[in-house]
Design a protein around this motif. Structure first.
Motif, PDB file in Angstrom:
ATOM      1  N   SER A   1      23.403  -8.869 -33.626  1.00  0.00           N
ATOM      2  CA  SER A   1      23.750 -10.175 -34.198  1.00  0.00           C
ATOM      3  C   SER A   1      22.697 -10.690 -35.153  1.00  0.00           C
ATOM      4  O   SER A   1      23.006 -11.220 -36.220  1.00  0.00           O
ATOM      5  CB  SER A   1      23.979 -11.184 -33.063  1.00  0.00           C
TER       6      SER A   1
ATOM      7  N   ASN B   1      28.640 -15.397 -33.863  1.00  0.00           N
ATOM      8  CA  ASN B   1      27.893 -15.442 -32.604  1.00  0.00           C
ATOM      9  C   ASN B   1      27.502 -16.865 -32.234  1.00  0.00           C
ATOM     10  O   ASN B   1      26.746 -17.081 -31.296  1.00  0.00           O
ATOM     11  CB  ASN B   1      26.630 -14.570 -32.713  1.00  0.00           C
TER      12      ASN B   1
ATOM     13  N   GLN C   1      32.927 -10.219 -30.170  1.00  0.00           N
ATOM     14  CA  GLN C   1      31.887  -9.343 -29.641  1.00  0.00           C
ATOM     15  C   GLN C   1      32.465  -8.040 -29.100  1.00  0.00           C
ATOM     16  O   GLN C   1      31.910  -6.964 -29.328  1.00  0.00           O
ATOM     17  CB  GLN C   1      31.095 -10.077 -28.558  1.00  0.00           C
TER      18      GLN C   1
ATOM     19  N   ILE D   1      26.939  -3.425 -33.709  1.00  0.00           N
ATOM     20  CA  ILE D   1      27.856  -4.392 -34.331  1.00  0.00           C
ATOM     21  C   ILE D   1      27.910  -4.031 -35.815  1.00  0.00           C
ATOM     22  O   ILE D   1      27.337  -4.693 -36.678  1.00  0.00           O
ATOM     23  CB  ILE D   1      27.380  -5.836 -34.107  1.00  0.00           C
TER      24      ILE D   1
ATOM     25  N   HIS E   1      33.598 -13.979 -27.152  1.00  0.00           N
ATOM     26  CA  HIS E   1      33.297 -12.882 -26.238  1.00  0.00           C
ATOM     27  C   HIS E   1      34.413 -11.834 -26.187  1.00  0.00           C
ATOM     28  O   HIS E   1      34.162 -10.626 -26.304  1.00  0.00           O
ATOM     29  CB  HIS E   1      33.041 -13.423 -24.834  1.00  0.00           C
TER      30      HIS E   1
END
Length: 403
Positions: free
Chosen positions: A316, A356, A370, A252, A366
């Protein structure tokens, strides 16, 4: 709304925010510590639901004591595998010796106090500390829910910088080596080497602590075992980097953001990492700015952002590190920040800090945030802005400096 009316509304809102954060109750350090400890207690709600990371950490100690591999899978104990260095067995030891629930609670509280103390002991003005405590609270909670050591990494990088600033090079070296031997991220503390007034002393202490911390786990095991585990650790990290590239929960970062939004998976990350390193290093050529604390603090902010943006292992829980960097970038400069900087910080808080969180609808969280690693977008924009400022702006103190 006219431009004049917008400026008036903007000024009123800004004063209200400053008044809110400046309220004696909301800026009291004991109240803030209490609120952060409540976040640690909230992290315990994940006990027996998603306490897997703590079980892995706990296992590092017991596998070291028993002489079994730290980097093999143990499906009967936890899923996934450990990726931390052997010295972590001593870091986690006090918590591994306790009953699981008590160890996890004290682990979460210990991480929270560690970061709180690092900010408090940094010597930053009180208003800046208060801003950090509030701005980073959601990212802290995310990391606590995952029981992650990234909270300590943020504290380690911050402490490394300010200990060098205070000429405590021995302790700065300790934190740099500790962070490196646990998760490698700590090695970025070497970026502050050029700001040390005692470079030879710093090098000597780095060598001393490297030997001490390399050998320290041998106290609860044996030399042959620990040397073998360091070899396994290197192999584990190489394999982990390959896995991270296409992992949904990892990468990420700016690297992951580019891959996922473009859909191109065949190129090497070096095409982004090498230019990123050059851009990171460019401000170091401005040696005339080294004397300005604001410039050095912005280097600190750049380090905290870079370690997340250019690592395939970014997850995250690591965004506590990036948000700390964003706060320092915003507050360190000797000029008044404008509305665009404030808008960017709001963007950072909402998307990078809360991306998150269950406060974001699941479909958005999602399917977009993400899936496309969008948490990296605001802090990437901020880092590029930071690099531009460091290459063009004068960081000399002014008469009126933003608190």
């Amino acid at each position: 709304m006219t431009n004049k009316a917008f400026k008036v509304s903007y000024s009123i809102m800004k004063e209200k925010i400053k008044a809110f954060l400046g309220h004696p109750m909301l800026s009291n350090r004991y109240v803030l510590l209490g609120l952060w400890l409540l976040l640690a207690l909230a992290g315990l709600l994940k006990y027996h639901r998603s306490d897997n990371n703590f079980l892995i950490f706990r296992g590092v100690f017991w596998h070291t004591v028993n002489g079994t591999s730290l980097y093999e899978a143990y499906p009967s104990e936890y899923w996934d595998v450990n990726h931390y260095g052997p010295v972590f067995s001593l870091v986690i030891a006090p918590f591994a010796l306790l009953p699981e629930w008590a160890g996890m609670l004290l682990w979460l509280m210990g991480l929270t106090v560690w970061l709180y103390a690092a900010v408090y002991r940094s010597g930053l003005p009180r208003q800046r500390q208060v801003f950090i405590y509030w701005f980073c609270s959601m990212a802290l909670l995310t990391a606590l829910f995952m029981q992650q050591f990234n909270i300590a990494i943020a504290a380690i990088i911050l402490s490394s910088f300010y200990l060098i600033e205070k000429e405590h090079d021995g302790w700065a070296a300790f934190f740099i080596v500790l962070g490196t031997f646990v998760k490698l991220y700590g090695i970025v503390g070497l970026a502050f080497f050029f700001f040390s007034k005692h470079k030879v002393r710093l090098i000597m202490w780095l060598a001393v602590w490297s030997v001490v911390l390399f050998c320290a786990p041998m106290v609860i095991s044996s030399p042959d075992y620990i040397i073998g585990q360091y070899r396994e650790w290197i192999d584990c990290l190489i394999g982990k980097n390959t896995e991270n590239i296409n992992s949904f929960a990892q990468n990420i970062s700016l690297l992951g953001l580019v891959r996922r939004t473009t859909g191109c998976m065949t190129y090497s990350d070096l095409w982004l990492i090498v230019p990123g390193m050059l851009l990171f290093a460019l401000p170091y050529l401005r040696r005339s700015q080294y004397k300005n604390l604001a410039f050095r603090e912005t280097i600190l902010a750049s380090v905290l952002l870079f370690v997340i943006l250019f690592s395939t292992g970014s997850e995250s829980s690591g965004y506590i590190i990036a948000l700390l960097g964003a706060c320092i970038w915003y507050m360190a400069v000797p000029w008044q920040r404008g509305r665009w900087a404030i808008a960017l910080m709001v963007f950072v808080f909402i998307l990078s800090g809360m991306g998150n969180s269950d406060l974001i609808p699941k479909a958005i969280r999602h399917d977009y945030i993400q899936t496309y690693a969008l948490r990296a977008l605001p802090v990437s924009l901020l880092w590029f802005w930071l690099c531009y400022e460091m290459c063009t702006k004068d960081y000399a103190p002014t008469i009126k400096k933003q608190p």
